[in-house]
Design an enzyme around this catalytic site. Structure first.
Site, short mmCIF file in Angstrom:
data_model
loop_
_atom_site.label_atom_id
_atom_site.label_comp_id
_atom_site.label_asym_id
_atom_site.label_seq_id
_atom_site.Cartn_x
_atom_site.Cartn_y
_atom_site.Cartn_z
N SER A 20 8.46 4.07 0.19
CA SER A 20 7.41 3.40 -0.55
C SER A 20 7.60 3.60 -2.05
O SER A 20 7.51 2.66 -2.84
CB SER A 20 6.05 3.92 -0.11
OG SER A 20 5.04 3.27 -0.82
N SER A 75 0.89 -1.16 0.00
CA SER A 75 0.00 0.00 0.00
C SER A 75 0.93 1.22 0.00
O SER A 75 1.77 1.35 0.89
CB SER A 75 -0.88 -0.03 1.25
OG SER A 75 -1.85 0.97 1.16
N GLU A 76 0.78 2.10 -1.00
CA GLU A 76 1.83 3.10 -1.23
C GLU A 76 1.92 4.18 -0.14
O GLU A 76 2.85 4.98 -0.14
CB GLU A 76 1.71 3.74 -2.61
CG GLU A 76 0.48 4.60 -2.86
CD GLU A 76 -0.63 3.81 -3.54
OE1 GLU A 76 -0.67 2.57 -3.43
OE2 GLU A 76 -1.48 4.46 -4.19
N ASN A 77 0.97 4.18 0.80
CA ASN A 77 1.10 5.12 1.93
C ASN A 77 2.06 4.60 3.00
O ASN A 77 2.25 5.25 4.01
CB ASN A 77 -0.28 5.42 2.53
CG ASN A 77 -1.01 4.18 2.97
OD1 ASN A 77 -1.03 3.18 2.26
ND2 ASN A 77 -1.60 4.22 4.14
#
Lengths: 219, 235
Positions: free
Chosen positions: A87, A45-47
């Site tokens: 990320s 999850s890119e967060n």
């Protein structure tokens, strides 16, 4: 015609065991439901989370643990947490094996538009431009035709682009197609109950029809 | 001189008109709630806010937007704020939308003394307009510049009196890079402990990047999309 769950189910078959995968918002999020645990797939999850688990139970809800769609989430065994810079180092550096995302339009040379409709609400591109510019392998989940019957698989995109020449595979309610490096949509599989003619009518861009087109199989 | 401030109002008291401020957070997760509330009380305007998102109408940066304190937003995604939309369409608010990874790296670079770098995000799109394009190994990249700000407001889980910080969960997000890129970095923490209490092996942000630290007077941690298992499609 496949519904959104069936599109997600078909896309899950593209995922290789042991791979690291980023799932976008919408249909791509549903893909997680069809990845067997035995495949040892790790979701990013890119967060800032690698090892995204299922949605939490009421008791597990943690406001400090969300996915890129801002939904509450859990962590799977072996998860790790990191900054947004780390990320995108994973994404930009080619460490994520597969990105699955939605699209409003894809062109026959692999351009994608999925972030902005002129005259409509301004939202922003989020991480989509970084993902499409860097991912090793991208699969798009999208509707083949719009609600008013217009094809979304085009010769050229009409909406502002998210990235150019980056899409390899598309799964729609009607078909599975590859975007060829030299240009054109190559038809691979057709949804049960549909014909090559249906796909032809729904595709504005150049459609390449090989001799052996399979029917989409869902277990 | 001690880095420890007694409260949010004292910690942000010298934020001036037209200042640039980085605010950590992704959505409403890991946002400096106390600093934002103090800034609303403080009242300066014409601010440039650098933050991945712009909050919602009544929480996060949305509070500053409603009070007309923001002149410009530099963000990657701003979809959930009606007041933002209204001010943007009426021309009261400027917005610079930047791909999320580029935004993160611009802040990281700014804090690390790197003036510019090349990234592939946005090549062939409207983001590339006016930017230098260069080819490396057959692939095209855009020149993007490092980003710093007058102030950085960050939210951490634990901090010590030396300014060392530890974040929790996905509340980390943009906070570590922003801590490095503020001329004055102000950290609000849920728990403030004496130096020597935190394990040095577990520090995420070394204290050198943090000029001021205080115990957060708000930890509401509002959830934008509370999603629980029963709502998902069982596969």
């Amino acid at each position: 015609m496949l519904d959104k769950y069936q599109i997600a189910q078909r896309i899950a078959k593209e995922i290789k065991p042991g791979s690291y995968v980023n799932l976008g918002i919408g249909i791509p999020t549903l893909v997680a439901n069809y990845i067997p645990q035995s495949w040892n797939v790790t979701l990013q999850s890119e967060n800032g989370l690698l090892g995204m688990g299922p949605f939490p139970t009421e008791n597990e809800v943690d406001p400090d643990l969300i996915n890129a769609g801002k939904q509450t989430i859990t962590m799977s065994v072996g998860a790790s947490l990191f900054s947004s810079a780390d990320s995108f180092a994973m994404i930009r550096g080619g460490h994520i094996d597969l990105t699955i995302l939605g699209a409003m339009e894809v062109s026959e040379n692999g351009d994608i538009a999925n972030w902005k409709i002129p005259g409509k609400k301004v939202k922003g591109m989020g991480g989509a431009m970084d993902l499409v510019a860097s991912a090793k392998h991208i699969i798009v989940a999208m509707q083949h035709v719009s609600k008013d019957g217009k094809s979304k698989l085009l010769e050229e995109c009409t909406l502002p682009l998210t990235g150019i020449k980056c899409i390899q595979r598309i799964v729609t309610e009607l078909a599975v197609l590859d975007v060829l490096p030299e240009g054109g949509f190559k038809l691979l599989e057709i949804a049960p109950g549909h014909t090559v003619e249906d796909v032809k009518n729904a595709t504005e861009g150049k459609l390449i029809i090989p001799d052996n087109v399979l029917e989409i199989e869902l277990d | 001189m001690s880095k420890v401030f007694q409260n949010s109002d004292l910690a942000i008291a010298d934020v001036f008109e037209s200042a640039s401020i980085m605010l950590g957070g992704f959505g409403l997760c890991g946002i400096p709630e106390s600093c934002i509330a103090a800034l609303a009380r403080h009242g300066v305007s014409q601010l440039t806010c650098i933050s991945n998102n712009a909050g919602i109408d009544d929480f996060g940066i949305g509070i500053l937007l409603k009070a007309r304190q923001v002149k410009k937003m530099i963000s990657s995604y701003v979809g959930e704020n009606a007041e933002f939309e209204r001010q943007l369409l009426s021309g009261e608010l400027e917005v610079d939308l930047i791909p999320q990874g580029t935004l993160a790296e611009r802040i990281r670079a700014g804090g690390a003394g790197i003036p510019a770098f090349y990234t592939p995000a946005g090549v062939g799109t409207e983001v590339a307009k006016g930017k230098e394009i260069r080819e490396f190994n057959g692939k095209l990249y855009l020149l993007e510049y490092g980003l710093t700000a007058d102030f950085a407001f960050v939210k951490a889980w634990k901090g010590d009196t030396m300014g060392n910080l530890i974040y929790k969960g996905t509340a980390r997000n943009f906070n570590p890079m922003m801590a490095t890129a503020g001329k004055i970095t102000i950290a609000e923490v849920e728990e403030l402990v004496p130096a020597g209490t935190l394990d040095p092996n577990e520090i995420h942000t070394p204290g050198v990047f943090v000029q001021r630290i205080f115990i957060a007077d708000k930890n509401e941690k509002r959830i934008e999309h509370r999603t629980i298992q029963t709502e998902s499609h069982a596969g």
